[in-house]
Enzyme design. Structure first.
Site, short mmCIF file in Angstrom:
data_model
loop_
_atom_site.label_atom_id
_atom_site.label_comp_id
_atom_site.label_asym_id
_atom_site.label_seq_id
_atom_site.Cartn_x
_atom_site.Cartn_y
_atom_site.Cartn_z
N SER A 1 0.83 -1.21 0.00
CA SER A 1 0.00 0.00 0.00
C SER A 1 0.86 1.26 0.00
O SER A 1 0.35 2.36 -0.14
CB SER A 1 -0.91 0.01 1.22
OG SER A 1 -0.11 -0.02 2.38
N HIS B 1 -2.29 -2.41 -5.98
CA HIS B 1 -2.72 -2.00 -4.64
C HIS B 1 -4.23 -2.12 -4.54
O HIS B 1 -4.96 -1.24 -5.02
CB HIS B 1 -2.25 -0.57 -4.36
CG HIS B 1 -2.71 -0.05 -3.04
ND1 HIS B 1 -2.96 1.29 -2.81
CD2 HIS B 1 -3.01 -0.68 -1.88
CE1 HIS B 1 -3.36 1.45 -1.56
NE2 HIS B 1 -3.40 0.26 -0.97
N ASN C 1 -3.25 7.24 -0.91
CA ASN C 1 -2.72 7.37 0.44
C ASN C 1 -1.82 8.59 0.60
O ASN C 1 -1.75 9.18 1.67
CB ASN C 1 -1.97 6.10 0.84
CG ASN C 1 -2.92 4.97 1.21
OD1 ASN C 1 -4.13 5.22 1.40
ND2 ASN C 1 -2.44 3.75 1.27
N GLU D 1 -5.17 0.51 -7.56
CA GLU D 1 -4.05 1.34 -8.03
C GLU D 1 -3.01 0.43 -8.65
O GLU D 1 -2.52 -0.50 -8.01
CB GLU D 1 -3.43 2.11 -6.85
CG GLU D 1 -4.21 3.34 -6.43
CD GLU D 1 -3.51 4.10 -5.31
OE1 GLU D 1 -2.90 3.46 -4.45
OE2 GLU D 1 -3.58 5.34 -5.30
#
Ligand code: T1G
Length: 699
Positions: A413, A434, A484, A446
């Site tokens: 991640s 991801h 993120n 992702e």
């Protein structure tokens, strides 16, 4: 290539049946040439003495995908859908819609105006206009309600889901389902009807399914969804239209629906959701890879049978692809398979999946403790603990075992995908995939491209994402990739607001009011404060995070060090009774202590400032991600945030929202924050440029 009407709808006669073949690429949408062609051919069939019946069918194994979304907001030309539907409903000769592929939106509404419908068993049908901020404006709310009743219509139209032909048959939406050629089946069906003689059924004239409807069902659905639909237009208008179908006549009902449709079309949410529709499709395209073919993926290995690994295994098996789930710990494999079996049982019990589909998917998942079992996998996805050492060990073993050309993916991640790739002798085959938890549910995926990933590997990963029903967004290799990284940035801003005087519940309230399903502090409590605590400690150890910086808020560390890890321990930012969260006075006292230590005098901060500082932080970081080439385009940020981070879809995504406010307005706000916090706020060059040129993000 602009098609002429007679090209858009072809005409031929077979056994006394006129077959009208709609051929309007790419998806047989109801564009003007196609609508003109339909009227032309229906007239031709009516006049043709050698014709006793009519069949409508779509070329390329698909019926009609709905109104042509590219025509929205433009001046309407050509015959209306309503005029086509009137021609179908008044046809002396029986008309059968032969449905293959998709009959969606205006496509299904066209079929509902025909007296009969025959579907191929693989066909999908639906009225998904709600996903565009609209409602079925071609009589769909009126006809479907009269055909299957208000409860079924509410479910289908509010969910926007596509249903299989067999469900459509059970509901009474289609008259026959065939495993064979749907055109031949429809011709036979039409000939039989012609031989028997009319009159032909007209759905709008039916009242048996709407008479005596209890008005309470509409009040209940409004009350149940009031929170979820807050700020939206279409869901409420849909309920009103279905309710109207239960007590108005056909003409008044259609008039009611038309007015409601335009209220939806005129609302900002329609433009926002149409933007997302095209942005989702753009996000799946990789600039500069025209002509690069994706490798076929027939079998997938997964390393790690934990929560993520088992969720990923389900997402892949659900798409009919063989999965080999590996874990060196036997107990972990058994636990993983138990988790998968339990998830399938839950979805069957909920009715969201048939037992047969669950059994078929489960049968595709093999387990093994042995890496040799992955030797022939076309793709292997690593889903082990977020520790670089462990990932290196996994990729070294994969490099030794997997066949040449196999794609090796990490579900990391945030870790550096190039560093992961360096553990192999084939960095060109390594990619990040991801997934978002729960991996069998969340749409966003992702795809993280490292410096050495080959175009073929990237294109293969993007195509694979679409194939398993995910929404791919291509990300470059930076800390946090796209989603993120932005989450980290706006979390910093929220923490700064806490030190200045805001509270977690004020900030969460502002975000919920804006349309997020939950605020950032509730989200942190749900994820577990101990997880993020470890990440911060690791970053501090490498010097990537300065825990003593003036702008660093230690609140999360202190809550965690008190043993409060969020929902799982019953206390975090909030105190929990079950899932019910309530503010904790202790946290407010801790914040006052921290402000004192930092020499900050706490003051009330307006909700408007809270909202603007968080949204501007999201937009500014998104613009930096685009200008650094980490994301291909601004609309990719919208897709990532709408599908993975709860940004309200009816607002189109953060970048779309910023463009609606005016990029110059957003820049002015950011300059204001920069003056107050020079080390925290630097306006993105891309934002500054687009604000100056006034050309929007794409320039
Ligand atoms: N209009 C215009 N273009 C469309 C389109 C549409 N309805 N649907 C798809 N496209 C384009 C899409 O942008 C892409 O273009 C290409 O077709 C392939 O799409 C009156 C008002 C049918 C299930 O909401 O769900 O009817 O990128 O990649 O994966 O009440 O497309 O190649 O340039 O998605 O095979 C209601 C929307 C409209 C259906 C096929 N209908 N489309 O999926 O292909 S509103 C919908 C889809 C309405 C009425 C109201 C999917 C699909 P490009 P794709 P796919």
């Amino acid at each position: 290539m602009v098609l002429s009407p007679d090209q858009a709808v072809r005409y031929d006669v077979r056994n006394g049946v006129a077959v009208l073949t709609i051929d309007f690429p790419p998806v047989n949408a109801l564009g003007a040439p196609m609508r003109e062609g339909m009227m032309l051919r229906l007239e031709q069939a009516r006049e043709d003495e050698g014709v006793d019946a009519i069949v409508l069918v779509g070329a390329n194994d698909r019926f009609i995908a709905g109104a042509d979304i590219r025509e929205f907001g433009k001046e309407k030309v050509g015959p209306s859908l309503e005029s086509i539907q009137e021609a179908l409903e008044t046809s002396v000769k029986p008309v059968v819609a032969a449905i293959d592929g998709h009959a969606l939106g205006g496509g299904l509404e066209t079929a509902l105006a025909a007296p009969f419908r025959v579907a191929a068993s693989r066909a999908k049908l639906g009225l998904p206009e709600i996903n565009l901020g609209l409602l079925p404006g071609g009589g769909g709310t009126q006809r479907l309600t009269r055909l299957i009743g208000p409860e079924g219509a509410l479910d289908l139209i509010l969910s926007g889901r596509h249903i299989a032909a067999v469900e459509a048959l059970r509901l009474g939406i289609v008259d026959e389902v065939t495993d064979g050629d749907v055109t031949e089946a429809a011709i036979a069906f039409a000939r039989a009807k012609a031989a028997k003689g009319g009159p032909w059924p007209i759905i709008l004239e039916r009242t048996d399914k709407v008479t005596g409807t209890d008005p309470k069902i509409f009040e209940d659905v409004r009350a149940k969804n009031a929170g979820k639909w807050k700020g939206m237009v279409a869901p409420f208008e849909i309920v009103n239209c279905i309710e109207a179908a239960c007590h108005l006549g056909p003409v008044e009902g259609l008039e009611f629906e038309r007015a409601a449709f335009w209220r939806c079309s005129d609302a900002p949410s329609r433009e926002a959701q149409v933007h997302l529709f095209f942005s989702e499709r753009a996000a799946a395209k990789v600039d500069g890879t025209k002509g690069v073919a994706a490798k076929p993926i027939r079998s997938v290995g997964i390393v790690g049978a934990g929560t993520m690994g088992s969720g990923i295994a389900m997402a892949i098996a659900n798409s009919g692809i063989e999965v080999t789930l590996l874990d060196s710990a036997k107990g972990a494999l058994d636990a993983g398979m138990e988790r998968i079996a339990k998830n399938y049982a839950t979805s069957v019990a909920r009715g969201s999946r048939t037992q047969d589909a669950a059994d078929k998917a489960l049968a595709l998942i093999e387990t093994t403790p042995d890496y040799a079992a992955l030797a022939n996998a076309d793709l292997v996805i690593e889903a082990v603990f977020e520790d670089m050492g462990i990932k290196h060990e996994v990729f070294r073993r994969l490099d030794a075992v997997c066949k040449p050309g196999a794609v090796l993916a990490s579900n990391t991640s945030a870790l550096d995908i190039d560093e992961i790739a360096s553990a192999t002798g084939r960095p060109q085959d390594v990619i990040g995939l991801h997934f978002f938890s729960p991996a069998n549910v969340m749409k966003l995926l992702e795809v993280v491209r490292g410096d050495h990933a080959s175009p073929e590997t990237v294109v293969t990963a993007m195509a694979f994402a679409k194939r398993i029903g995910k929404q791919p967004v291509l990300a470059g290799n930076c800390f946090g990739f796209i989603g993120n990284r932005i989450l980290h940035r706006y979390g910093e801003e929220a923490d700064l607001l806490l030190m200045e005087g805001a509270t977690p519940w004020q900030i969460d309230g502002v975000l919920k009011e804006f349309g997020f399903p939950m605020g950032i502090y509730l989200m942190r409590d749900m994820a577990g404060l101990d997880v993020s605590y470890r990440v911060r400690r690791n970053k501090a150890a490498t010097g990537a995070l300065n825990l003593s910086a003036d702008t660093y808020n230690p609140i999360a560390d202190r809550i965690c060090e008190n043993g409060d890890h969020g929902q799982k321990t019953g206390e975090g930012y909030y105190a929990y009774v079950g899932r019910n969260a309530s503010p904790r006075p202790q946290v407010e006292a801790m914040l006052a202590e921290i402000s004192r230590e930092k020499g900050i005098e706490r003051k009330a901060i307006s909700d408007e400032e809270v909202l603007w500082r968080i949204l501007a932080a999201i937009v500014n970081e998104g613009a930096k991600i685009v200008e650094e080439g980490i994301a291909q385009r601004a609309s990719d940020i919208d897709v990532a945030y709408a599908h993975g981070y709860g940004f309200p879809k009816y607002r189109g995504g953060p970048m779309f929202w910023a463009a609606q406010q005016g990029l110059d307005t957003v820049l002015t706000k950011i300059m204001e924050y920069q003056a107050r916090y020079p080390d925290r706020w630097q306006p993105s060059d891309l934002l500054a440029d687009r604000a100056a040129t006034g050309k929007g993000w794409e320039g």
